[in-house]
Design an enzyme around this catalytic site. Structure first.
Site, PDB file in Angstrom:
ATOM      1  N   CYS A 142       0.822  -1.213   0.000  1.00 16.60           N
ATOM      2  CA  CYS A 142       0.000   0.000   0.000  1.00 16.60           C
ATOM      3  C   CYS A 142       0.857   1.264   0.000  1.00 16.60           C
ATOM      4  CB  CYS A 142      -1.004  -0.029   1.150  1.00 16.60           C
ATOM      5  SG  CYS A 142      -2.405   1.094   0.872  1.00 16.60           S
ATOM      6  N   HIS A 235      -4.498  -4.652   0.645  1.00 24.51           N
ATOM      7  CA  HIS A 235      -4.208  -5.150   1.995  1.00 24.51           C
ATOM      8  C   HIS A 235      -4.747  -6.568   2.159  1.00 24.51           C
ATOM      9  CE1 HIS A 235      -2.454  -1.666   4.032  1.00 24.51           C
ATOM     10  NE2 HIS A 235      -3.324  -0.903   3.401  1.00 24.51           N
ATOM     11  N   GLU A 237      -3.529  -8.804   3.779  1.00 28.53           N
ATOM     12  CA  GLU A 237      -3.245  -9.274   5.131  1.00 28.53           C
ATOM     13  C   GLU A 237      -4.355  -8.922   6.130  1.00 28.53           C
ATOM     14  OE1 GLU A 237      -1.865  -5.019   5.336  1.00 28.53           O
ATOM     15  OE2 GLU A 237      -1.867  -6.617   3.838  1.00 28.53           O
TER      16      GLU A 237
END
Length: 309
Positions: A142, A235, A237
């Site tokens: 990001c 993202h 994660e």
């Protein structure tokens, strides 16, 4: 095989309760195996939450992974105690003479600032420059991806009219990419950002390749030609409730924020969101550790070559 971390790290108990194979330092040191050395430059404000998210993904392979968390000295964290940082983190000055098989540079809540106005920009630049000679493969996430593209290749970022916020479909453009082995043609990834990088700028750089993008969220995965730098604009994660936490936090502050796209069932924030992206997230990180690092990095970590563009 396990992920190797201190048994005192808060994530240790969380991962153990999830039946993720974690191994304390003292046991791992008695195994006759070279673990992959991975550093994580954690620029996110909620560091404990971010630690757990990345450790989950790094643990999902047969490889033993030894993780060092890094923080920037040029910024005072408001959300993480100094004792936690001193206990579980290292500074760049402490590890700058080390070699690492992999490095992750996380996102950061500073995208509204010009890069040069970020108080730790100089330190991040030092780390990115160091990574070219001391790290085999670097994954930028990001804001970290925008920062890496800007520092290494001069690719600018642009403000978005509307925040990219939600869970979006992405398509594979380079099916033979090592990072995308085994991926479906279409997969989901969360995004939460107010800035973007543009395809036309990336295509001007001969060293860069776009591997995945979204019709709604834009460019997603960029790699350099020698496959040692990856720039990830989303993202994957994130936990299932991370976007919900951001949404309700901003609502409480009186910020005019739209519902995250394709996230709450029935677009009703009273409904618990479902995680629809972790399968591909685990696959991407497994591919990174296996194909991009383990099968290419020198066994003698001191022999890691410089990352020439």
């Amino acid at each position: 095989m396990p992920i190797k971390i201190s048994h005192e790290l808060p994530a240790y108990r969380t991962l153990l309760n999830e039946n993720i194979f974690v191994m304390p330092d003292d046991i791992a040191e008695h195994q006759d195996i070279r673990a992959l050395k991975i550093a994580v430059l954690n620029l996110m404000p909620k560091k404990v939450e971010t630690e757990t998210q990345f450790l989950r993904l790094l643990s999902n392979t047969p490889l033993q992974v030894d993780v060092d968390f890094l923080y920037v000295q040029s910024h005072i964290s408001k959300n993480t105690s100094l004792s936690h940082l001193n206990t579980f983190y290292r500074t760049f000055s402490e590890i700058k003479n080390n070699k690492y098989d992999g490095l992750i540079i996380t996102g950061a809540p500073v995208e509204h600032l010009e890069f040069e106005d970020v108080d730790y920009w100089g330190e991040v630049c030092d780390i990115m420059e160091w990574s070219k000679s001391n790290v085999y493969s670097t994954m930028h996430i990001c804001w970290g991806a925008m920062a890496g593209l800007y520092y290494h290749y001069g690719v600018p970022k642009y403000p978005l009219k509307d925040k990219v916020f939600g869970v979006f479909e992405h398509k594979v453009l380079r099916p033979h990419s090592q990072l995308l082995k085994g991926f479906d043609d279409v997969f989901l990834v969360p995004h939460s950002r107010n800035m973007e990088v543009r395809r036309e700028d990336i295509e001007k750089i001969p060293e860069l390749r776009i591997s995945s993008e979204s019709d709604m969220a834009g460019v997603y995965i960029i790699s350099n030609r020698n496959k040692r730098q990856y720039f990830i604009m989303g993202h994957s994660e994130y936990d299932s409730d991370t976007l919900a936490g951001e949404y309700f936090r901003d609502k409480e502050k009186g910020i005019d924020i739209k519902l995250p796209f394709n996230y709450f069932p029935g677009d009703n924030p009273d409904n618990k969101p479902k995680c629809t992206w972790h399968g591909h997230a685990n696959l991407m990180f497994s591919n990174w550790l296996n194909y991009c690092i383990y099968q290419r990095t020198p066994f003698d970590i001191e022999q890691i070559p410089k990352c020439d563009f």
